[in-house]
Motif scaffolding. Structure first.
Motif, mmCIF file in Angstrom:
data_model
loop_
_atom_site.group_PDB
_atom_site.id
_atom_site.type_symbol
_atom_site.label_atom_id
_atom_site.label_comp_id
_atom_site.label_asym_id
_atom_site.label_seq_id
_atom_site.Cartn_x
_atom_site.Cartn_y
_atom_site.Cartn_z
ATOM 1 N N UNK A 147 59.595 40.940 42.926
ATOM 2 C CA UNK A 147 59.956 40.941 44.252
ATOM 3 C C UNK A 147 59.292 39.604 44.922
ATOM 4 N N UNK A 148 59.959 39.058 45.723
ATOM 5 C CA UNK A 148 59.329 37.741 46.535
ATOM 6 C C UNK A 148 58.733 38.232 47.808
ATOM 7 N N UNK A 149 58.785 39.490 47.923
ATOM 8 C CA UNK A 149 57.998 40.127 49.408
ATOM 9 C C UNK A 149 56.434 39.553 49.059
ATOM 10 N N UNK A 150 56.086 38.902 50.456
ATOM 11 C CA UNK A 150 54.686 38.700 50.429
ATOM 12 C C UNK A 150 53.706 39.733 50.949
ATOM 13 N N UNK A 151 52.627 39.950 50.146
ATOM 14 C CA UNK A 151 51.741 41.088 50.427
ATOM 15 C C UNK A 151 50.239 40.447 50.622
ATOM 16 N N UNK A 152 49.611 41.027 51.600
ATOM 17 C CA UNK A 152 48.396 40.705 51.832
ATOM 18 C C UNK A 152 47.176 41.297 51.460
ATOM 19 N N UNK A 153 46.265 40.755 50.878
ATOM 20 C CA UNK A 153 44.993 41.414 50.243
ATOM 21 C C UNK A 153 43.640 40.329 50.624
ATOM 22 N N UNK A 154 42.528 41.115 50.664
ATOM 23 C CA UNK A 154 41.231 40.364 50.979
ATOM 24 C C UNK A 154 40.332 40.368 50.056
ATOM 25 N N UNK A 155 39.692 39.350 49.600
ATOM 26 C CA UNK A 155 38.802 39.147 48.665
ATOM 27 C C UNK A 155 37.492 40.008 49.191
ATOM 28 N N UNK A 156 37.058 40.861 48.215
ATOM 29 C CA UNK A 156 35.747 41.681 48.434
ATOM 30 C C UNK A 156 34.698 41.200 47.451
ATOM 31 N N UNK A 157 34.973 40.690 46.241
ATOM 32 C CA UNK A 157 33.851 40.528 45.376
ATOM 33 C C UNK A 157 34.193 39.397 44.431
ATOM 34 N N UNK A 158 33.113 38.448 44.202
ATOM 35 C CA UNK A 158 33.085 37.233 43.330
ATOM 36 C C UNK A 158 31.987 37.434 42.477
ATOM 37 N N UNK A 159 32.436 36.939 41.123
ATOM 38 C CA UNK A 159 31.650 36.962 39.959
ATOM 39 C C UNK A 159 30.445 36.138 40.122
ATOM 40 N N UNK A 160 29.106 36.284 39.776
ATOM 41 C CA UNK A 160 28.060 35.424 40.322
ATOM 42 C C UNK A 160 27.979 34.494 39.315
ATOM 43 N N UNK A 161 28.750 34.285 38.035
ATOM 44 C CA UNK A 161 28.650 33.252 37.288
ATOM 45 C C UNK A 161 29.846 32.432 36.891
#
Length: 349
Positions: free
Chosen positions: A225-239
């Motif tokens: 699908x070409x539909x745009x979905x929204x998301x939010x960053x909640x975690x990032x690796x520490x290295x």
């Protein structure tokens, strides 16, 4: 003989006149050619600041918010199956039951032993108060009671595990057992997945690591699908991963309608920076040099070369970080034929 000399004289005079005429003509042509500079005509544009959104496109994968393999903690024959494949189940719901006849018998035996040990402990205590037995004998009776009590609690715990319950609400997948199957703790009965929310895991190149922040909103599309979905960053690796030189990032998106499936490929559009007064130049105006990029501007009717530092690119433009300012007139077409200081005539686009 006299006639012959006259003819020769006329020929010499004619050749001299012809040579003098050619010399004069060449001088006039040279004078005409040097009457003014050779001016090249090029195309150019005046720089104006504009809004620039620096985004990168990265591939990612959808993952279930929570997922486990359903197994039985005790071995035995499956007595009943209480779920429908592909259905929604609630947290705490009994999914299937393992036959517990042997455990019930063991519990009954343990409770009897516990009752006897309790009575022995009570009598020993009375005798100890009358000093009819030693403290050591009472301690043995007390230890027997505690051991019998622990044994009955252990069997009760194992008995409760014969009812296998859903640890969280979600969708249960296809089962691999039937009623009457002998299961062990290694037997995978089905997969339970919570897809009300989905995680998106992707890797960002190391050079962008400092620009990634928790809470950043992004968009993504899926392969179907070409539909745009929204998301939010909640975690990032520490290295940063040493092998790939990338930083793993995870975002979360809602999926209440269950239109997205775990395991699907995603194309993530991640915003890095938004500049309100960025300087953008056409790609064709840049000249690659050994240490970077160069561009020609117009100054006092002449071409002037400027070394510039560039940033991100769009489809047809490049952001210039340093070297140019709003109001500069850059040359966009004909740059390869220019030299520094060459007189030029500019047609503004």
């Amino acid at each position: 003989m006299k006639v012959k000399y006259i003819v020769y004289s006329l020929l010499v005079v004619g050749v001299g006149v012809l040579i003098a005429y050619r010399i004069k003509s060449n001088a006039e042509i040279g004078k005409s050619g040097n009457s003014g500079p050779n001016i090249s005509t090029v195309s150019g544009t005046i720089l104006k600041p504009s809004k620039f959104e620096d985004n990168i496109s990265i591939s990612g994968t959808l993952e279930a918010n929570e997922q486990i393999d359903i197994r039985s903690e005790v071995s035995g024959i499956v007595e009943s199956i209480n779920f429908k494949e592909g259905s929604q189940v609630s947290e705490g719901q009994i999914l299937f039951k393992v036959n517990d006849i042997e455990l019930q018998a063991q519990l009954s035996k343990a409770l009897t032993a516990k009752k006897l040990a309790s009575e022995n402990e009570r009598r020993a205590k009375l005798l100890l108060e009358k000093q009819a037995i030693s403290q050591e004998e009472y301690d043995i009776a007390s230890a027997d009671y505690q051991s019998a009590n622990a044994e009955s609690e252990l069997i009760s715990a194992q008995l409760s595990k014969t009812n296998v319950r859903a640890p969280f609400s979600g969708t249960i997948g296809l089962r691999s057992i039937s009623k009457g199957t002998y299961v062990t703790p290694t037997t995978v009965v089905a997969k339970l997945v919570n897809t009300d929310n989905l995680k998106i895991t992707f890797s960002v190149p190391e050079k962008y690591a400092s620009q990634i922040q928790v809470g950043t909103e992004m968009t993504f599309t899926t392969s179907d699908s070409k539909e745009n979905h929204k998301a939010t960053i909640y975690a990032i690796d520490p290295e940063v991963d040493i092998a790939t030189r990338t930083l793993r990032v995870r975002a979360i998106t809602g999926n209440k309608d269950h239109s997205l499936y775990p395991g699907a490929y995603t194309n993530v559009n991640l915003p890095l920076e938004t500049a309100e007064d960025a300087i953008l130049v056409p790609t064709e105006s840049l000249i690659p040099v050994q240490n970077g990029k160069r561009i020609y501007i117009v100054e006092n009717g002449k071409a002037k070369e400027i070394d510039v530092e560039i940033g991100s690119r769009t489809g047809s433009s490049v952001r210039v970080i340093s070297g140019l300012k709003p109001g500069d007139t850059i040359i966009t077409y004909g740059v390869m034929a220019l030299q520094n200081g060459m007189p030029i005539r500019v047609n503004l686009e």
